[in-house]
Design a protein around this motif. Structure first.
Motif, PDB file in Angstrom:
ATOM      1  N   ARG A   1      73.814  70.413  40.871  1.00  0.00           N
ATOM      2  CA  ARG A   1      72.400  70.786  40.829  1.00  0.00           C
ATOM      3  C   ARG A   1      71.825  70.582  39.437  1.00  0.00           C
ATOM      4  O   ARG A   1      70.736  70.031  39.269  1.00  0.00           O
ATOM      5  N   ASP A   2      72.580  70.989  38.413  1.00  0.00           N
ATOM      6  CA  ASP A   2      72.118  70.808  37.038  1.00  0.00           C
ATOM      7  C   ASP A   2      71.955  69.327  36.708  1.00  0.00           C
ATOM      8  O   ASP A   2      70.976  68.926  36.066  1.00  0.00           O
ATOM      9  N   ALA A   3      72.912  68.501  37.151  1.00  0.00           N
ATOM     10  CA  ALA A   3      72.816  67.060  36.898  1.00  0.00           C
ATOM     11  C   ALA A   3      71.596  66.467  37.602  1.00  0.00           C
ATOM     12  O   ALA A   3      70.890  65.630  37.023  1.00  0.00           O
ATOM     13  N   LEU A   4      71.335  66.910  38.828  1.00  0.00           N
ATOM     14  CA  LEU A   4      70.161  66.410  39.550  1.00  0.00           C
ATOM     15  C   LEU A   4      68.860  66.840  38.877  1.00  0.00           C
ATOM     16  O   LEU A   4      67.907  66.063  38.813  1.00  0.00           O
ATOM     17  N   LEU A   5      68.824  68.057  38.378  1.00  0.00           N
ATOM     18  CA  LEU A   5      67.626  68.519  37.669  1.00  0.00           C
ATOM     19  C   LEU A   5      67.366  67.676  36.428  1.00  0.00           C
ATOM     20  O   LEU A   5      66.226  67.295  36.152  1.00  0.00           O
ATOM     21  N   LYS A   6      68.426  67.360  35.680  1.00  0.00           N
ATOM     22  CA  LYS A   6      68.263  66.511  34.498  1.00  0.00           C
ATOM     23  C   LYS A   6      67.779  65.126  34.890  1.00  0.00           C
ATOM     24  O   LYS A   6      66.923  64.542  34.226  1.00  0.00           O
ATOM     25  N   LEU A   7      68.321  64.583  35.968  1.00  0.00           N
ATOM     26  CA  LEU A   7      67.905  63.270  36.443  1.00  0.00           C
ATOM     27  C   LEU A   7      66.433  63.280  36.844  1.00  0.00           C
ATOM     28  O   LEU A   7      65.672  62.374  36.477  1.00  0.00           O
ATOM     29  N   ILE A   8      66.029  64.307  37.558  1.00  0.00           N
ATOM     30  CA  ILE A   8      64.630  64.408  37.995  1.00  0.00           C
ATOM     31  C   ILE A   8      63.706  64.523  36.790  1.00  0.00           C
ATOM     32  O   ILE A   8      62.648  63.890  36.741  1.00  0.00           O
ATOM     33  N   GLN A   9      64.099  65.318  35.796  1.00  0.00           N
ATOM     34  CA  GLN A   9      63.276  65.454  34.595  1.00  0.00           C
ATOM     35  C   GLN A   9      63.157  64.131  33.857  1.00  0.00           C
ATOM     36  O   GLN A   9      62.074  63.767  33.377  1.00  0.00           O
ATOM     37  N   GLY A  10      64.256  63.389  33.780  1.00  0.00           N
ATOM     38  CA  GLY A  10      64.213  62.080  33.126  1.00  0.00           C
ATOM     39  C   GLY A  10      63.318  61.113  33.882  1.00  0.00           C
ATOM     40  O   GLY A  10      62.550  60.352  33.274  1.00  0.00           O
ATOM     41  N   MET A  11      63.410  61.144  35.205  1.00  0.00           N
ATOM     42  CA  MET A  11      62.561  60.270  36.012  1.00  0.00           C
ATOM     43  C   MET A  11      61.094  60.652  35.867  1.00  0.00           C
ATOM     44  O   MET A  11      60.221  59.779  35.835  1.00  0.00           O
ATOM     45  N   ARG A  12      60.826  61.940  35.756  1.00  0.00           N
ATOM     46  CA  ARG A  12      59.441  62.397  35.587  1.00  0.00           C
ATOM     47  C   ARG A  12      58.878  61.901  34.261  1.00  0.00           C
ATOM     48  O   ARG A  12      57.751  61.396  34.189  1.00  0.00           O
TER      49      ARG A  12
ATOM     50  N   GLU B   1      59.892  59.291  32.574  1.00  0.00           N
ATOM     51  CA  GLU B   1      59.748  57.840  32.683  1.00  0.00           C
ATOM     52  C   GLU B   1      58.493  57.479  33.475  1.00  0.00           C
ATOM     53  O   GLU B   1      57.741  56.577  33.091  1.00  0.00           O
ATOM     54  N   TYR B   2      58.251  58.183  34.561  1.00  0.00           N
ATOM     55  CA  TYR B   2      57.059  57.937  35.375  1.00  0.00           C
ATOM     56  C   TYR B   2      55.791  58.183  34.559  1.00  0.00           C
ATOM     57  O   TYR B   2      54.848  57.386  34.612  1.00  0.00           O
ATOM     58  N   GLU B   3      55.775  59.276  33.804  1.00  0.00           N
ATOM     59  CA  GLU B   3      54.600  59.581  32.994  1.00  0.00           C
ATOM     60  C   GLU B   3      54.369  58.510  31.935  1.00  0.00           C
ATOM     61  O   GLU B   3      53.222  58.131  31.664  1.00  0.00           O
ATOM     62  N   ALA B   4      55.442  57.982  31.347  1.00  0.00           N
ATOM     63  CA  ALA B   4      55.307  56.925  30.352  1.00  0.00           C
ATOM     64  C   ALA B   4      54.762  55.652  30.997  1.00  0.00           C
ATOM     65  O   ALA B   4      53.884  54.979  30.420  1.00  0.00           O
ATOM     66  N   VAL B   5      55.243  55.321  32.180  1.00  0.00           N
ATOM     67  CA  VAL B   5      54.754  54.134  32.881  1.00  0.00           C
ATOM     68  C   VAL B   5      53.282  54.304  33.242  1.00  0.00           C
ATOM     69  O   VAL B   5      52.486  53.372  33.087  1.00  0.00           O
ATOM     70  N   GLN B   6      52.917  55.490  33.706  1.00  0.00           N
ATOM     71  CA  GLN B   6      51.521  55.744  34.052  1.00  0.00           C
ATOM     72  C   GLN B   6      50.622  55.620  32.821  1.00  0.00           C
ATOM     73  O   GLN B   6      49.522  55.082  32.912  1.00  0.00           O
ATOM     74  N   ALA B   7      51.088  56.135  31.691  1.00  0.00           N
ATOM     75  CA  ALA B   7      50.288  56.043  30.462  1.00  0.00           C
ATOM     76  C   ALA B   7      50.112  54.585  30.052  1.00  0.00           C
ATOM     77  O   ALA B   7      49.011  54.169  29.655  1.00  0.00           O
ATOM     78  N   ALA B   8      51.174  53.787  30.151  1.00  0.00           N
ATOM     79  CA  ALA B   8      51.075  52.365  29.812  1.00  0.00           C
ATOM     80  C   ALA B   8      50.125  51.654  30.769  1.00  0.00           C
ATOM     81  O   ALA B   8      49.312  50.805  30.357  1.00  0.00           O
ATOM     82  N   LYS B   9      50.208  51.999  32.045  1.00  0.00           N
ATOM     83  CA  LYS B   9      49.326  51.388  33.050  1.00  0.00           C
ATOM     84  C   LYS B   9      47.867  51.714  32.743  1.00  0.00           C
ATOM     85  O   LYS B   9      46.999  50.840  32.809  1.00  0.00           O
ATOM     86  N   MET B  10      47.601  52.972  32.425  1.00  0.00           N
ATOM     87  CA  MET B  10      46.228  53.369  32.105  1.00  0.00           C
ATOM     88  C   MET B  10      45.741  52.650  30.854  1.00  0.00           C
ATOM     89  O   MET B  10      44.581  52.241  30.782  1.00  0.00           O
ATOM     90  N   GLY B  11      46.625  52.479  29.878  1.00  0.00           N
ATOM     91  CA  GLY B  11      46.254  51.755  28.665  1.00  0.00           C
ATOM     92  C   GLY B  11      45.882  50.317  28.968  1.00  0.00           C
ATOM     93  O   GLY B  11      44.892  49.790  28.436  1.00  0.00           O
ATOM     94  N   GLN B  12      46.655  49.666  29.838  1.00  0.00           N
ATOM     95  CA  GLN B  12      46.341  48.288  30.221  1.00  0.00           C
ATOM     96  C   GLN B  12      45.026  48.210  30.987  1.00  0.00           C
ATOM     97  O   GLN B  12      44.220  47.291  30.762  1.00  0.00           O
ATOM     98  N   GLU B  13      44.810  49.161  31.878  1.00  0.00           N
ATOM     99  CA  GLU B  13      43.557  49.165  32.637  1.00  0.00           C
ATOM    100  C   GLU B  13      42.362  49.366  31.712  1.00  0.00           C
ATOM    101  O   GLU B  13      41.328  48.713  31.869  1.00  0.00           O
ATOM    102  N   ASP B  14      42.501  50.254  30.731  1.00  0.00           N
ATOM    103  CA  ASP B  14      41.417  50.475  29.767  1.00  0.00           C
ATOM    104  C   ASP B  14      41.155  49.216  28.950  1.00  0.00           C
ATOM    105  O   ASP B  14      39.999  48.861  28.683  1.00  0.00           O
ATOM    106  N   GLU B  15      42.222  48.534  28.554  1.00  0.00           N
ATOM    107  CA  GLU B  15      42.074  47.310  27.775  1.00  0.00           C
ATOM    108  C   GLU B  15      41.367  46.226  28.592  1.00  0.00           C
ATOM    109  O   GLU B  15      40.469  45.541  28.092  1.00  0.00           O
ATOM    110  N   MET B  16      41.770  46.085  29.855  1.00  0.00           N
ATOM    111  CA  MET B  16      41.125  45.094  30.723  1.00  0.00           C
ATOM    112  C   MET B  16      39.649  45.438  30.946  1.00  0.00           C
ATOM    113  O   MET B  16      38.794  44.559  30.926  1.00  0.00           O
ATOM    114  N   ARG B  17      39.365  46.702  31.130  1.00  0.00           N
ATOM    115  CA  ARG B  17      37.983  47.133  31.337  1.00  0.00           C
ATOM    116  C   ARG B  17      37.143  46.811  30.102  1.00  0.00           C
ATOM    117  O   ARG B  17      36.020  46.304  30.209  1.00  0.00           O
ATOM    118  N   ALA B  18      37.700  47.078  28.919  1.00  0.00           N
ATOM    119  CA  ALA B  18      36.975  46.797  27.678  1.00  0.00           C
ATOM    120  C   ALA B  18      36.731  45.300  27.523  1.00  0.00           C
ATOM    121  O   ALA B  18      35.642  44.879  27.105  1.00  0.00           O
TER     122      ALA B  18
END
Length: 93
Positions: free
Chosen positions: A40-51, A53-70
């Motif tokens: 359970r502890d290992a799965l929690l760490k994995l989920i936190q790492g994935m979260r 990573e997902y947030e970093a990808v979303q931030a990069a995606k938003m940055g690209q969308e903002d750049e394209m919009r500009a």
């Protein structure tokens, strides 16, 4: 969660007191519980790492969308800004 653990412990005590299980079986269950806790502890760490990573990808995606919009906005402005972009994007000969 504490209440659930308390109920489980009371149930185990009743089973042990009734003599239905031997000490070996209880030891097996305790060991299995420890293994599950580790998993359970290992799965929690994995989920936190994935979260993260997902947030970093979303931030990069938003940055690209903002750049394209500009860039689109600058292209639509017309005038000198548009001409500079066209010259930069054009061929070099």
């Amino acid at each position: 969660e504490n209440e659930r653990l308390r109920r489980d412990n009371e149930r185990f005590v009743r089973l042990i007191d009734s003599g239905e299980w031997g000490r070996g079986r209880v030891a097996e269950l305790v060991a299995a519980g420890e293994v599950l806790k580790g998993e359970r502890d290992a799965l929690l760490k994995l989920i936190q790492g994935m979260r993260r990573e997902y947030e970093a990808v979303q931030a990069a995606k938003m940055g690209q969308e903002d750049e394209m919009r500009a860039m689109k906005e600058r292209m639509m402005l017309g005038g000198a800004a548009r001409n500079r972009m066209l010259v930069k994007g054009g061929s070099s000969f």
